[in-house]
Scaffold this motif. Structure first.
Motif, PDB file in Angstrom:
ATOM      1  N   ARG A 194      23.505  18.466   6.323  1.00 20.00           N
ATOM      2  CA  ARG A 194      24.325  19.605   6.740  1.00 20.00           C
ATOM      3  C   ARG A 194      23.474  20.747   7.296  1.00 20.00           C
ATOM      4  O   ARG A 194      22.249  20.805   7.090  1.00 20.00           O
ATOM      5  N   GLU A 195      24.142  21.676   7.935  1.00 16.35           N
ATOM      6  CA  GLU A 195      23.518  22.915   8.378  1.00 16.35           C
ATOM      7  C   GLU A 195      24.209  24.085   7.686  1.00 16.35           C
ATOM      8  O   GLU A 195      25.397  24.021   7.368  1.00 16.35           O
ATOM      9  N   SER A 196      23.449  25.137   7.438  1.00 11.37           N
ATOM     10  CA  SER A 196      23.973  26.361   6.842  1.00 11.37           C
ATOM     11  C   SER A 196      23.626  27.499   7.784  1.00 11.37           C
ATOM     12  O   SER A 196      22.460  27.650   8.177  1.00 11.37           O
ATOM     13  N   PHE A 197      24.606  28.300   8.149  1.00 12.62           N
ATOM     14  CA  PHE A 197      24.426  29.306   9.191  1.00 12.62           C
ATOM     15  C   PHE A 197      24.656  30.698   8.612  1.00 12.62           C
ATOM     16  O   PHE A 197      25.719  30.975   8.045  1.00 12.62           O
ATOM     17  N   THR A 198      23.662  31.570   8.742  1.00  7.03           N
ATOM     18  CA  THR A 198      23.747  32.934   8.219  1.00  7.03           C
ATOM     19  C   THR A 198      23.591  33.924   9.364  1.00  7.03           C
ATOM     20  O   THR A 198      22.652  33.820  10.168  1.00  7.03           O
ATOM     21  N   VAL A 199      24.520  34.883   9.438  1.00  5.37           N
ATOM     22  CA  VAL A 199      24.461  35.925  10.459  1.00  5.37           C
ATOM     23  C   VAL A 199      24.350  37.282   9.769  1.00  5.37           C
ATOM     24  O   VAL A 199      25.215  37.642   8.958  1.00  5.37           O
ATOM     25  N   ASN A 200      23.298  38.010  10.074  1.00  5.73           N
ATOM     26  CA  ASN A 200      23.124  39.362   9.553  1.00  5.73           C
ATOM     27  C   ASN A 200      23.668  40.364  10.574  1.00  5.73           C
ATOM     28  O   ASN A 200      23.258  40.371  11.734  1.00  5.73           O
ATOM     29  N   GLU A 201      24.601  41.196  10.142  1.00  8.51           N
ATOM     30  CA  GLU A 201      25.195  42.216  11.005  1.00  8.51           C
ATOM     31  C   GLU A 201      24.353  43.481  10.909  1.00  8.51           C
ATOM     32  O   GLU A 201      24.378  44.186   9.898  1.00  8.51           O
TER      33      GLU A 201
ATOM     34  N   ARG B 177      27.794  34.236   5.728  1.00 11.76           N
ATOM     35  CA  ARG B 177      27.177  32.937   5.466  1.00 11.76           C
ATOM     36  C   ARG B 177      28.216  31.833   5.640  1.00 11.76           C
ATOM     37  O   ARG B 177      29.270  31.850   5.008  1.00 11.76           O
ATOM     38  N   PHE B 178      27.886  30.871   6.482  1.00 10.38           N
ATOM     39  CA  PHE B 178      28.777  29.750   6.759  1.00 10.38           C
ATOM     40  C   PHE B 178      28.082  28.471   6.282  1.00 10.38           C
ATOM     41  O   PHE B 178      27.027  28.095   6.814  1.00 10.38           O
ATOM     42  N   VAL B 179      28.655  27.838   5.289  1.00  7.83           N
ATOM     43  CA  VAL B 179      28.041  26.668   4.659  1.00  7.83           C
ATOM     44  C   VAL B 179      28.889  25.444   4.972  1.00  7.83           C
ATOM     45  O   VAL B 179      30.050  25.367   4.557  1.00  7.83           O
ATOM     46  N   LEU B 180      28.320  24.504   5.690  1.00  6.94           N
ATOM     47  CA  LEU B 180      29.043  23.300   6.074  1.00  6.94           C
ATOM     48  C   LEU B 180      28.982  22.258   4.958  1.00  6.94           C
ATOM     49  O   LEU B 180      28.052  22.275   4.143  1.00  6.94           O
ATOM     50  N   PRO B 181      29.947  21.340   4.905  1.00  7.59           N
ATOM     51  CA  PRO B 181      29.885  20.292   3.875  1.00  7.59           C
ATOM     52  C   PRO B 181      28.760  19.320   4.172  1.00  7.59           C
ATOM     53  O   PRO B 181      28.330  19.171   5.326  1.00  7.59           O
ATOM     54  N   GLY B 182      28.272  18.700   3.148  1.00  3.79           N
ATOM     55  CA  GLY B 182      27.201  17.730   3.323  1.00  3.79           C
ATOM     56  C   GLY B 182      27.724  16.369   3.726  1.00  3.79           C
ATOM     57  O   GLY B 182      28.937  16.143   3.774  1.00  3.79           O
ATOM     58  N   PRO B 183      26.834  15.438   4.019  1.00  2.09           N
ATOM     59  CA  PRO B 183      27.241  14.080   4.377  1.00  2.09           C
ATOM     60  C   PRO B 183      27.726  13.320   3.156  1.00  2.09           C
ATOM     61  O   PRO B 183      27.348  13.626   2.025  1.00  2.09           O
ATOM     62  N   GLU B 184      28.546  12.326   3.372  1.00  2.00           N
ATOM     63  CA  GLU B 184      29.008  11.493   2.266  1.00  2.00           C
ATOM     64  C   GLU B 184      27.940  10.456   1.947  1.00  2.00           C
ATOM     65  O   GLU B 184      27.500   9.709   2.827  1.00  2.00           O
ATOM     66  N   LEU B 185      27.513  10.404   0.700  1.00  2.80           N
ATOM     67  CA  LEU B 185      26.484   9.461   0.274  1.00  2.80           C
ATOM     68  C   LEU B 185      27.127   8.183  -0.253  1.00  2.80           C
ATOM     69  O   LEU B 185      28.109   8.240  -1.002  1.00  2.80           O
ATOM     70  N   THR B 186      26.573   7.063   0.133  1.00  2.00           N
ATOM     71  CA  THR B 186      27.065   5.787  -0.366  1.00  2.00           C
ATOM     72  C   THR B 186      26.619   5.595  -1.811  1.00  2.00           C
ATOM     73  O   THR B 186      25.720   6.296  -2.307  1.00  2.00           O
ATOM     74  N   VAL B 187      27.208   4.625  -2.476  1.00  2.00           N
ATOM     75  CA  VAL B 187      26.815   4.317  -3.856  1.00  2.00           C
ATOM     76  C   VAL B 187      25.348   3.913  -3.912  1.00  2.00           C
ATOM     77  O   VAL B 187      24.610   4.322  -4.818  1.00  2.00           O
ATOM     78  N   ALA B 188      24.901   3.133  -2.935  1.00  2.00           N
ATOM     79  CA  ALA B 188      23.499   2.706  -2.906  1.00  2.00           C
ATOM     80  C   ALA B 188      22.564   3.891  -2.698  1.00  2.00           C
ATOM     81  O   ALA B 188      21.484   3.963  -3.318  1.00  2.00           O
ATOM     82  N   GLU B 189      22.948   4.836  -1.861  1.00  2.00           N
ATOM     83  CA  GLU B 189      22.113   6.023  -1.619  1.00  2.00           C
ATOM     84  C   GLU B 189      22.041   6.896  -2.866  1.00  2.00           C
ATOM     85  O   GLU B 189      20.981   7.437  -3.207  1.00  2.00           O
ATOM     86  N   GLN B 190      23.160   7.027  -3.566  1.00  2.00           N
ATOM     87  CA  GLN B 190      23.159   7.787  -4.818  1.00  2.00           C
ATOM     88  C   GLN B 190      22.230   7.137  -5.845  1.00  2.00           C
ATOM     89  O   GLN B 190      21.460   7.827  -6.524  1.00  2.00           O
ATOM     90  N   ALA B 191      22.316   5.823  -5.963  1.00  2.00           N
ATOM     91  CA  ALA B 191      21.473   5.101  -6.923  1.00  2.00           C
ATOM     92  C   ALA B 191      20.005   5.262  -6.588  1.00  2.00           C
ATOM     93  O   ALA B 191      19.158   5.408  -7.489  1.00  2.00           O
ATOM     94  N   GLU B 192      19.680   5.258  -5.294  1.00  2.00           N
ATOM     95  CA  GLU B 192      18.280   5.424  -4.887  1.00  2.00           C
ATOM     96  C   GLU B 192      17.772   6.825  -5.223  1.00  2.00           C
ATOM     97  O   GLU B 192      16.620   6.987  -5.647  1.00  2.00           O
ATOM     98  N   CYS B 193      18.615   7.832  -5.048  1.00  2.00           N
ATOM     99  CA  CYS B 193      18.227   9.196  -5.423  1.00  2.00           C
ATOM    100  C   CYS B 193      17.896   9.274  -6.913  1.00  2.00           C
ATOM    101  O   CYS B 193      16.890   9.874  -7.313  1.00  2.00           O
ATOM    102  N   LEU B 194      18.750   8.696  -7.736  1.00  2.00           N
ATOM    103  CA  LEU B 194      18.525   8.736  -9.174  1.00  2.00           C
ATOM    104  C   LEU B 194      17.281   7.943  -9.552  1.00  2.00           C
ATOM    105  O   LEU B 194      16.490   8.362 -10.410  1.00  2.00           O
ATOM    106  N   LEU B 195      17.058   6.804  -8.902  1.00  2.00           N
ATOM    107  CA  LEU B 195      15.874   5.989  -9.178  1.00  2.00           C
ATOM    108  C   LEU B 195      14.605   6.751  -8.829  1.00  2.00           C
ATOM    109  O   LEU B 195      13.638   6.784  -9.624  1.00  2.00           O
TER     110      LEU B 195
END
Length: 315
Positions: A92-99, A107-125
């Motif tokens: 994702r990208e996060s966009f901040t504008v200072n006035e 601050r504009f915060v976009l949602p992140g990508p959807e992680l597959t079950v295999a990707e989640q397991a790899e993160c934990l491993l």
């Protein structure tokens, strides 16, 4: 033998983009001046500040797509130790504008990508492998789409099995679905309110809520960040109030992450918990002195630490 002071987990990293414009108005084309690109997301911010304060750290995070590639390159260029889990989705990208006319920040915060079950397991491993040589593990930030709300409980369980103290700074379902295994939990007062479904208008109510989480065995310590009002630390034995340090107004991006990093670094130095929290308060304040989500400097954090008042015991 522990070889890394702090391992961080950032399940939803971001490419932080910061710019400025004179006035933010709807429907108009806004001309911006200058742009900064920083690797961001809770766990990455924590690892950055920990390194700045002199601790060794490693960030574990999933990343993919053009934004993920840039986050990875920026971190490598900065020399931060890391373990990237490659994913199919785009970071994702996060966009901040200072006035500039009002010192307001949008601050504009976009949602992140959807992680597959295999990707989640790899993160934990990969986190488990890194945590085997760590003194502390810090998970900070939101969970991306597709990751079950009990994921951080799995991390807490893994840390307990490895004998590593676990810090958690998150919100929403990631917070409400944790029931054990956390050493230090750092909610904001808003996150604590949402977690327990209570208004928590007074300090007494905030203390009672934090004590409830300790009594339920969710965490050994609860550190409630109160923004400009400082922080409250609650353990089974005592509670303390910490005043905020006065600094000029600035970007608050990453201030909470810096607080967590400061606490963890203080503990790696062998300090008592209350002194470590003072360093956390100072590091959080020091983040207001830096542009965008760039980490604070050690000089600012140490200078502000010297200015922090001793904590006040509360009942």
């Amino acid at each position: 033998m522990r070889t890394t002071d702090i391992v961080t987990l950032c399940m939803n990293p971001a490419l932080d983009i910061t710019t400025s414009t004179a006035v933010v108005r709807p429907t108009e084309k806004l001309r911006c001046a200058g742009v900064r690109y920083n690797p961001g997301g809770g766990g990455i911010n924590v690892a950055h500040v920990a390194e700045v304060l002199g601790a060794s750290s490693m960030a574990v995070f999933p990343a993919g797509g053009p934004a993920g590639e840039l986050v990875h390159r920026l971190l490598v260029a900065e020399g931060l130790a890391l373990h990237r889990v490659s994913i199919g989705g785009s970071t994702r990208e996060s966009f901040t504008v200072n006035e500039t006319s009002t010192s307001g920040q949008y601050r504009f915060v976009l949602p992140g990508p959807e992680l597959t079950v295999a990707e989640q397991a790899e993160c934990l491993l990969q986190l488990r492998r890194a945590a085997e040589s760590a003194t502390f593990v810090v998970a900070s930030g939101s969970l991306p789409p597709g990751v079950p709300e009990d994921f951080y409980q799995r991390v807490a369980t893994a840390c307990s099995e490895l004998g590593v103290k676990f810090f958690l700074d998150t919100s929403g379902g990631g917070l409400t679905h944790v029931d054990s295994g956390v050493f230090l939990l750092k909610p904001s007062v808003r996150e604590l309110r949402e977690c327990l479904g209570l208004e928590l208008r007074s300090e007494a109510e905030q203390l009672a809520a934090a004590r409830e989480l300790v009594a339920r065995g969710v965490a050994e310590c609860v550190l409630v960040s109160l923004g400009s009002q400082g922080a409250l630390l609650v353990t089974a034995e005592e509670a303390h109030r910490f005043a905020q340090v006065d600094v000029p107004p600035g970007s608050g991006v990453g201030a909470g992450d810096a607080m967590v990093a400061g606490v963890a670094v203080g503990l790696t130095r062998g300090w008592p918990l209350t002194e470590a929290v003072r360093l956390g308060v100072a590091a959080g304040a020091a983040m207001l002195l830096t542009p965008g989500s760039a980490p604070c400097t050690r000089e600012d954090a140490e200078r502000l630490f010297a200015q922090t008042a001793p904590p006040v015991t509360v009942r």
